[in-house]
Design a protein around this motif. Sequence first.
Motif, PDB file in Angstrom:
ATOM      1  N   SER A   1      -9.895  -2.758  -5.883  1.00  0.00           N
ATOM      2  CA  SER A   1      -8.742  -2.463  -6.726  1.00  0.00           C
ATOM      3  C   SER A   1      -8.623  -3.451  -7.892  1.00  0.00           C
ATOM      4  O   SER A   1      -8.127  -3.093  -8.960  1.00  0.00           O
ATOM      5  CB  SER A   1      -7.454  -2.486  -5.898  1.00  0.00           C
ATOM      6  OG  SER A   1      -7.249  -3.757  -5.310  1.00  0.00           O
TER       7      SER A   1
ATOM      8  N   ASN B   1      -6.674   0.724  -3.200  1.00  0.00           N
ATOM      9  CA  ASN B   1      -8.023   0.370  -2.749  1.00  0.00           C
ATOM     10  C   ASN B   1      -8.871   1.601  -2.484  1.00  0.00           C
ATOM     11  O   ASN B   1     -10.071   1.615  -2.755  1.00  0.00           O
ATOM     12  CB  ASN B   1      -7.954  -0.501  -1.491  1.00  0.00           C
ATOM     13  CG  ASN B   1      -7.942  -1.984  -1.813  1.00  0.00           C
ATOM     14  OD1 ASN B   1      -8.668  -2.443  -2.685  1.00  0.00           O
ATOM     15  ND2 ASN B   1      -7.105  -2.733  -1.124  1.00  0.00           N
TER      16      ASN B   1
ATOM     17  N   GLU C   1       0.939   1.866 -10.080  1.00  0.00           N
ATOM     18  CA  GLU C   1       1.649   1.782  -8.806  1.00  0.00           C
ATOM     19  C   GLU C   1       2.786   2.804  -8.736  1.00  0.00           C
ATOM     20  O   GLU C   1       3.037   3.381  -7.679  1.00  0.00           O
ATOM     21  CB  GLU C   1       2.202   0.372  -8.610  1.00  0.00           C
ATOM     22  CG  GLU C   1       1.130  -0.665  -8.314  1.00  0.00           C
ATOM     23  CD  GLU C   1       1.712  -2.039  -8.058  1.00  0.00           C
ATOM     24  OE1 GLU C   1       2.878  -2.265  -8.460  1.00  0.00           O
ATOM     25  OE2 GLU C   1       1.021  -2.877  -7.458  1.00  0.00           O
TER      26      GLU C   1
ATOM     27  N   LYS D   1       5.679   2.333   4.288  1.00  0.00           N
ATOM     28  CA  LYS D   1       5.448   1.073   4.995  1.00  0.00           C
ATOM     29  C   LYS D   1       4.932   0.025   4.021  1.00  0.00           C
ATOM     30  O   LYS D   1       4.387   0.345   2.947  1.00  0.00           O
ATOM     31  CB  LYS D   1       4.449   1.277   6.129  1.00  0.00           C
ATOM     32  CG  LYS D   1       3.043   1.616   5.656  1.00  0.00           C
ATOM     33  CD  LYS D   1       2.078   1.731   6.828  1.00  0.00           C
ATOM     34  CE  LYS D   1       0.659   1.994   6.331  1.00  0.00           C
ATOM     35  NZ  LYS D   1      -0.310   2.095   7.431  1.00  0.00           N
ATOM     36  N   ASP D   2       5.111  -1.238   4.377  1.00  0.00           N
ATOM     37  CA  ASP D   2       4.638  -2.327   3.527  1.00  0.00           C
ATOM     38  C   ASP D   2       3.127  -2.222   3.327  1.00  0.00           C
ATOM     39  O   ASP D   2       2.381  -1.987   4.277  1.00  0.00           O
ATOM     40  CB  ASP D   2       4.975  -3.681   4.157  1.00  0.00           C
ATOM     41  CG  ASP D   2       6.474  -3.945   4.180  1.00  0.00           C
ATOM     42  OD1 ASP D   2       7.197  -3.272   3.411  1.00  0.00           O
ATOM     43  OD2 ASP D   2       6.914  -4.805   4.968  1.00  0.00           O
ATOM     44  N   GLY D   3       2.698  -2.414   2.107  1.00  0.00           N
ATOM     45  CA  GLY D   3       1.268  -2.398   1.811  1.00  0.00           C
ATOM     46  C   GLY D   3       0.681  -1.019   1.594  1.00  0.00           C
ATOM     47  O   GLY D   3      -0.518  -0.890   1.310  1.00  0.00           O
ATOM     48  N   ALA D   4       1.493   0.042   1.697  1.00  0.00           N
ATOM     49  CA  ALA D   4       0.964   1.406   1.566  1.00  0.00           C
ATOM     50  C   ALA D   4       0.399   1.652   0.173  1.00  0.00           C
ATOM     51  O   ALA D   4      -0.649   2.287   0.016  1.00  0.00           O
ATOM     52  CB  ALA D   4       2.054   2.418   1.889  1.00  0.00           C
TER      53      ALA D   4
ATOM     54  N   ARG E   1       3.008   5.506  -5.835  1.00  0.00           N
ATOM     55  CA  ARG E   1       4.183   5.491  -4.954  1.00  0.00           C
ATOM     56  C   ARG E   1       4.825   6.881  -4.877  1.00  0.00           C
ATOM     57  O   ARG E   1       5.193   7.344  -3.800  1.00  0.00           O
ATOM     58  CB  ARG E   1       5.201   4.462  -5.438  1.00  0.00           C
ATOM     59  CG  ARG E   1       6.448   4.333  -4.564  1.00  0.00           C
ATOM     60  CD  ARG E   1       7.361   3.240  -5.088  1.00  0.00           C
ATOM     61  NE  ARG E   1       6.694   1.954  -5.052  1.00  0.00           N
ATOM     62  CZ  ARG E   1       6.607   1.205  -3.964  1.00  0.00           C
ATOM     63  NH1 ARG E   1       7.163   1.614  -2.825  1.00  0.00           N
ATOM     64  NH2 ARG E   1       5.987   0.044  -4.000  1.00  0.00           N
TER      65      ARG E   1
ATOM     66  N   GLU F   1      -0.788  -0.595  -1.979  1.00  0.00           N
ATOM     67  CA  GLU F   1      -2.022  -1.369  -2.161  1.00  0.00           C
ATOM     68  C   GLU F   1      -3.194  -0.716  -1.443  1.00  0.00           C
ATOM     69  O   GLU F   1      -4.323  -0.664  -1.970  1.00  0.00           O
ATOM     70  CB  GLU F   1      -1.813  -2.798  -1.643  1.00  0.00           C
ATOM     71  CG  GLU F   1      -2.971  -3.744  -1.921  1.00  0.00           C
ATOM     72  CD  GLU F   1      -3.224  -3.949  -3.406  1.00  0.00           C
ATOM     73  OE1 GLU F   1      -4.403  -4.095  -3.779  1.00  0.00           O
ATOM     74  OE2 GLU F   1      -2.258  -3.952  -4.180  1.00  0.00           O
ATOM     75  N   GLU F   2      -2.957  -0.195  -0.248  1.00  0.00           N
ATOM     76  CA  GLU F   2      -4.016   0.512   0.486  1.00  0.00           C
ATOM     77  C   GLU F   2      -4.494   1.727  -0.294  1.00  0.00           C
ATOM     78  O   GLU F   2      -5.696   2.005  -0.375  1.00  0.00           O
ATOM     79  CB  GLU F   2      -3.496   0.943   1.861  1.00  0.00           C
ATOM     80  CG  GLU F   2      -3.290  -0.195   2.844  1.00  0.00           C
ATOM     81  CD  GLU F   2      -2.697   0.291   4.161  1.00  0.00           C
ATOM     82  OE1 GLU F   2      -2.662   1.527   4.379  1.00  0.00           O
ATOM     83  OE2 GLU F   2      -2.274  -0.551   4.969  1.00  0.00           O
TER      84      GLU F   2
END
Length: 331
Positions: free
Chosen positions: A130, A123, A148, A114-117, A152, A119-120
């Motif tokens: 972050s 954090n 990243e 999902k979008d933002g996964a 990912r 970045e979460e």
Amino acid sequence: MTRSPAADRSAPSSARGARRGAFRAARLAGFACALIAGAIASIAAPAQADTPFSWVAKVDEEIISGYDLDQRVKLLQFETRSSNEAALRTEARDQLIEEALKRRAAARSGVELKDGAVEEALNRIARGDSASYLNSLKGRGVERATVEKRVRAALLWNALLRREHLSRIEPSEAEIETELAAVKATPQETGPAVYSIARVFVANKGGDLRRTAQRAEQARRSIKSCRNIKSAGQEFGRTDTRGMTSQQLAGMGMPDTMVKELVSLSPGGALRPLRSPEGFHVFFNCGKRKQEAAAPSPESVKSALTNRKAEFVSQSLIADLRRDALIELAN
């Protein structure tokens, strides 16, 4: 018709010379052809150059470059503080190969994030900050894209395990009860020691760095007890006190040698002033305490058991992926 040796010897000398000349010309022509063929081969398939963008491994058609490897080595150096570069390069290459296999398996199964996964997840790794975490990495030469990419791959693989292998990973109630009983019967080790660290910060307000350093040293020598550090320290600058483990101190950027020196001080002892861009910090060791071990709960036992089973299933699947993939190493 085959000529005899005697006939050759009886042939006129001019004929024999002609034959030797023809043979020499043919040999030179063959040598020239070999040179031309070698030149063409070198153009068609040049030797791999030892550059950051030459490949170090291939996983089917995916290439892992020297740059990818160097970046992962720097990341591992940041995380492990190890200076054994040969071992780190081997570990880094294995990680990159494994992550390529994981990404490809997730893609074949249609797993998406999902979008933002990412970045979460960053954090969570950085405990909510972050930006500072990534800046620290950048200071060691590690680019954001490197971190990243690893995150990912881990997220995709975890999603794949949950979607297709949940029944093999999720523990049963009986397994949880058995594990809980075993944990309760085993003495629990306490966590790392927590040190009460007080700090006096002497700001370099007037621009006189030497004078600021003298005031910081004066603070270190004049404050004899942690009991009055707050009132005494205010004469020199800001003060604060917090409980920290040695790992947390190292995470603040304090050199390992200073961390070891600080935690080994007697209560009330202080380090020599540590310079920063804004002034000097004086750290005091005000004592330590042992962390109490948390009583096991069904939820914590289930989580630990799930992680163990997931690791077992994960390694089994990765072994299958390695067996089925075409993996090449540059050297």
